[in-house]
Write a protein that holds these residues in place. Structure first.
Motif, PDB file in Angstrom:
ATOM      1  N   ILE A  23       0.842  -1.202   0.000  1.00  0.00           N
ATOM      2  CA  ILE A  23       0.000   0.000   0.000  1.00  0.00           C
ATOM      3  C   ILE A  23       0.877   1.253   0.000  1.00  0.00           C
ATOM      4  O   ILE A  23       0.658   2.186  -0.779  1.00  0.00           O
ATOM      5  N   PHE A  24       1.892   1.279   0.850  1.00  0.00           N
ATOM      6  CA  PHE A  24       2.788   2.433   0.884  1.00  0.00           C
ATOM      7  C   PHE A  24       3.554   2.582  -0.425  1.00  0.00           C
ATOM      8  O   PHE A  24       3.753   3.693  -0.908  1.00  0.00           O
ATOM      9  N   CYS A  27       1.325   4.099  -3.001  1.00  0.00           N
ATOM     10  CA  CYS A  27       1.155   5.512  -2.693  1.00  0.00           C
ATOM     11  C   CYS A  27       2.377   6.306  -3.161  1.00  0.00           C
ATOM     12  O   CYS A  27       2.245   7.352  -3.800  1.00  0.00           O
ATOM     13  N   LYS A  31      -0.099   6.555  -6.830  1.00  0.00           N
ATOM     14  CA  LYS A  31      -1.472   6.081  -6.959  1.00  0.00           C
ATOM     15  C   LYS A  31      -2.325   6.630  -5.822  1.00  0.00           C
ATOM     16  O   LYS A  31      -1.875   6.738  -4.689  1.00  0.00           O
ATOM     17  N   GLY A  32      -3.563   6.952  -6.139  1.00  0.00           N
ATOM     18  CA  GLY A  32      -4.492   7.479  -5.149  1.00  0.00           C
ATOM     19  C   GLY A  32      -5.152   6.363  -4.352  1.00  0.00           C
ATOM     20  O   GLY A  32      -5.061   5.186  -4.701  1.00  0.00           O
ATOM     21  N   ASN A  33      -5.834   6.757  -3.290  1.00  0.00           N
ATOM     22  CA  ASN A  33      -6.474   5.784  -2.403  1.00  0.00           C
ATOM     23  C   ASN A  33      -7.491   4.902  -3.119  1.00  0.00           C
ATOM     24  O   ASN A  33      -7.559   3.702  -2.867  1.00  0.00           O
ATOM     25  N   ILE A  36      -5.572   2.362  -5.285  1.00  0.00           N
ATOM     26  CA  ILE A  36      -4.967   1.338  -4.430  1.00  0.00           C
ATOM     27  C   ILE A  36      -6.036   0.351  -3.972  1.00  0.00           C
ATOM     28  O   ILE A  36      -5.846  -0.867  -4.043  1.00  0.00           O
ATOM     29  N   LYS A  73     -11.574   3.364   0.070  1.00  0.00           N
ATOM     30  CA  LYS A  73     -10.495   4.350   0.055  1.00  0.00           C
ATOM     31  C   LYS A  73     -10.216   4.883   1.461  1.00  0.00           C
ATOM     32  O   LYS A  73      -9.082   5.239   1.777  1.00  0.00           O
ATOM     33  N   ILE A  76      -7.693   2.650   3.177  1.00  0.00           N
ATOM     34  CA  ILE A  76      -6.344   2.942   2.677  1.00  0.00           C
ATOM     35  C   ILE A  76      -5.816   4.200   3.357  1.00  0.00           C
ATOM     36  O   ILE A  76      -4.678   4.242   3.829  1.00  0.00           O
ATOM     37  N   GLN A  77      -6.653   5.228   3.419  1.00  0.00           N
ATOM     38  CA  GLN A  77      -6.264   6.498   4.047  1.00  0.00           C
ATOM     39  C   GLN A  77      -5.858   6.264   5.504  1.00  0.00           C
ATOM     40  O   GLN A  77      -4.856   6.799   5.973  1.00  0.00           O
ATOM     41  N   LEU A  80      -2.463   4.527   5.743  1.00  0.00           N
ATOM     42  CA  LEU A  80      -1.379   5.450   5.400  1.00  0.00           C
ATOM     43  C   LEU A  80      -1.142   6.513   6.461  1.00  0.00           C
ATOM     44  O   LEU A  80      -0.046   7.056   6.569  1.00  0.00           O
TER      45      LEU A  80
END
Length: 84
Positions: A23-24, A27, A31-33, A36, A73, A76-77, A80
């Motif tokens: 995921i990181f 990013c 790539k946006g949330n 991803i 999303k 994911i946010q 992160l």
């Protein structure tokens, strides 16, 4: 995850760490949330709640999600933004 011997100590969960690292990386690759989340879903990566259940762990979270691969999303946010 928490250590089985000491609940106040964190230890690395190798399987989850692989997903978090990817995921990181996505990013950092720009790539946006949403992108991803879509890629994780397409690759059949379990969402955190489904992963915890597969390991026999009862954790909080949305238990009504019927698709164990439906990443949001916002998830994911959150990953992160939280160091741990």
């Amino acid at each position: 995850m928490k250590s089985p011997e000491n609940k106040k100590k964190w230890i690395i969960d190798p399987e989850a760490a692989t997903v978090v690292k990817s995921i990181f990386k996505m990013c950092l690759d720009g790539k946006g949330n949403e992108t991803i989340a879509r890629e994780l879903q397409e690759n059949k990566v379990l969402i955190p709640m489904a992963y915890w259940r597969s390991k026999g762990l009862n954790r909080g979270g949305k238990k009504t999600q019927t698709n164990p691969y439906k990443w949001c999303k916002t998830t994911i946010q959150k990953i992160l933004s939280q160091q741990e």
